[in-house]
Design a protein around this motif. Structure first.
Motif, PDB file in Angstrom:
ATOM      1  N   MET A   1       0.840  -1.196   0.000  1.00 57.89           N
ATOM      2  CA  MET A   1       0.000   0.000   0.000  1.00 57.89           C
ATOM      3  C   MET A   1       0.878   1.250   0.000  1.00 57.89           C
ATOM      4  SD  MET A   1      -2.962   1.423   0.021  1.00 57.89           S
ATOM      5  CE  MET A   1      -4.010  -0.007   0.356  1.00 57.89           C
ATOM      6  N   HIS A   2       0.554   2.180  -0.897  1.00 59.98           N
ATOM      7  CA  HIS A   2       1.280   3.444  -0.963  1.00 59.98           C
ATOM      8  C   HIS A   2       0.404   4.557  -0.390  1.00 59.98           C
ATOM      9  CE1 HIS A   2       4.599   1.865  -3.378  1.00 59.98           C
ATOM     10  NE2 HIS A   2       3.700   1.223  -4.099  1.00 59.98           N
ATOM     11  N   TYR A   3       1.061   5.500   0.266  1.00 58.33           N
ATOM     12  CA  TYR A   3       0.332   6.606   0.887  1.00 58.33           C
ATOM     13  C   TYR A   3       0.776   7.939   0.286  1.00 58.33           C
ATOM     14  CZ  TYR A   3      -0.993   3.116   4.329  1.00 58.33           C
ATOM     15  OH  TYR A   3      -1.496   1.987   4.942  1.00 58.33           O
ATOM     16  N   GLY A 183       4.472   8.521  -1.357  1.00 53.26           N
ATOM     17  CA  GLY A 183       4.968   7.201  -1.726  1.00 53.26           C
ATOM     18  C   GLY A 183       5.344   6.317  -0.557  1.00 53.26           C
ATOM     19  N   ASN A 185       5.404   3.600   2.293  1.00 53.66           N
ATOM     20  CA  ASN A 185       4.833   2.252   2.359  1.00 53.66           C
ATOM     21  C   ASN A 185       4.474   1.848   3.781  1.00 53.66           C
ATOM     22  OD1 ASN A 185       5.159   1.561  -0.458  1.00 53.66           O
ATOM     23  ND2 ASN A 185       7.350   1.444  -0.061  1.00 53.66           N
ATOM     24  N   ASN A 186       5.185   2.420   4.735  1.00 53.68           N
ATOM     25  CA  ASN A 186       4.975   2.055   6.132  1.00 53.68           C
ATOM     26  C   ASN A 186       4.537   3.266   6.945  1.00 53.68           C
ATOM     27  OD1 ASN A 186       5.921  -0.694   5.804  1.00 53.68           O
ATOM     28  ND2 ASN A 186       7.978   0.181   5.612  1.00 53.68           N
ATOM     29  N   GLU A 205      -4.457   6.677   1.533  1.00 50.46           N
ATOM     30  CA  GLU A 205      -4.162   5.538   0.660  1.00 50.46           C
ATOM     31  C   GLU A 205      -4.359   5.939  -0.797  1.00 50.46           C
ATOM     32  OE1 GLU A 205      -6.673   2.394   1.977  1.00 50.46           O
ATOM     33  OE2 GLU A 205      -5.648   2.146   3.907  1.00 50.46           O
ATOM     34  N   SER A 206      -3.322   5.781  -1.582  1.00 49.79           N
ATOM     35  CA  SER A 206      -3.361   6.234  -2.978  1.00 49.79           C
ATOM     36  C   SER A 206      -4.457   5.543  -3.773  1.00 49.79           C
ATOM     37  CB  SER A 206      -2.000   6.013  -3.642  1.00 49.79           C
ATOM     38  OG  SER A 206      -1.646   4.634  -3.608  1.00 49.79           O
TER      39      SER A 206
END
Length: 251
Positions: A1-3, A183, A185-186, A205-206
């Motif tokens: 998941m990318h943010y 971008g 991830n964590n 969340e993208s």
């Protein structure tokens, strides 16, 4: 998941401009409000037109709201800093205060206006504090003040949660703004332990954004970079012209 980055125009307004309960949680955590004067309800106000700062036109993201007592809150994310921002903030808050007379016929009915500026640059390099609170006070007796306008500036780059013993919720919201980058991830696990911030994280969340929205998101960063470059160019031209003028006068 990318943010996505919460400081972007798209994400900041979605989180704090479309979810009053998240905005309320954030404001109660970062504003200098007494325990018995916390915000209970919020309603959004239409943005007012204010003078643009030359060169940097898209570096400011703002949200305006009012609580159950009639107090107004202006929340601004400022990606770049110039000294003229201070004047703009004072003008903006003063205008919001004065416009209350459209509905209130007596001065005593005017409610306070809080201007919260989240600044993504350091503008007080000689000070170690990241939190700056201004209000109208008696110089010789600071405990005596004139109610009406309060200004809070937060220098985000100075914020270091590991070195702070502040209110827990304030720390978590500022970690949310400073530690989640484009971008990512964590997510820091402590952010997911607080319900409101966990909800705000999910909004980043993208995958929850359309292609058109993501293009708007990227365009905002492009505009920030372009305007920053224009500002630095203008600053350099001013420096060179100043040196030339000084040289000519010296001659």
């Amino acid at each position: 998941m990318h943010y996505l980055d919460p400081k972007n125009d798209l994400t900041f307004k979605r989180i704090f401009g479309e979810h009053p309960h998240l905005c309320k949680s954030f404001l109660n955590s970062v504003l200098p409000l007494e325990p018995d004067a916390l915000i209970e309800e919020l309603e959004y106000l239409s943005p007012e037109l204010v003078p643009e700062i030359p060169v940097l036109k898209r570096t400011i993201v703002d949200v305006r709201c009012r609580d159950q007592k009639g107090r107004q809150f202006i929340v601004e994310m400022q990606m770049h800093w110039t000294e003229s921002f201070k004047n703009r903030v004072v003008f903006n808050a003063s205008k919001a205060y004065v416009k209350q007379l459209d509905n209130a016929r007596e001065y005593k009915l005017l409610q306070p206006v809080y201007a919260l500026s989240l600044v993504n640059e350091n503008f007080e390099p000689k000070l170690t504090d990241y939190y700056h609170h201004y209000k109208i006070v008696n110089i010789s007796q600071p405990e005596r003040q004139i109610e009406g306008l309060q200004f809070i500036f937060i220098e985000l780059p100075k914020f270091k949660a590991a070195n702070l013993q502040e209110k827990r919720l304030q720390v978590l919201w500022l970690k949310f703004l400073t530690e989640i980058e484009d971008g990512a991830n964590n997510i820091p696990p402590e952010l997911l332990e607080e319900a409101h911030i966990k909800e705000a994280v999910h909004i980043l969340e993208s995958g929850s954004y359309s292609k058109a929205q993501l293009e708007h998101y990227d365009q905002y960063w492009d505009s920030i970079r372009s305007e920053r470059s224009l500002f630095l160019d203008a600053e350099e031209r001013g420096r060179v012209e100043g040196e030339h003028t000084g040289f000519v006068k010296g001659e």
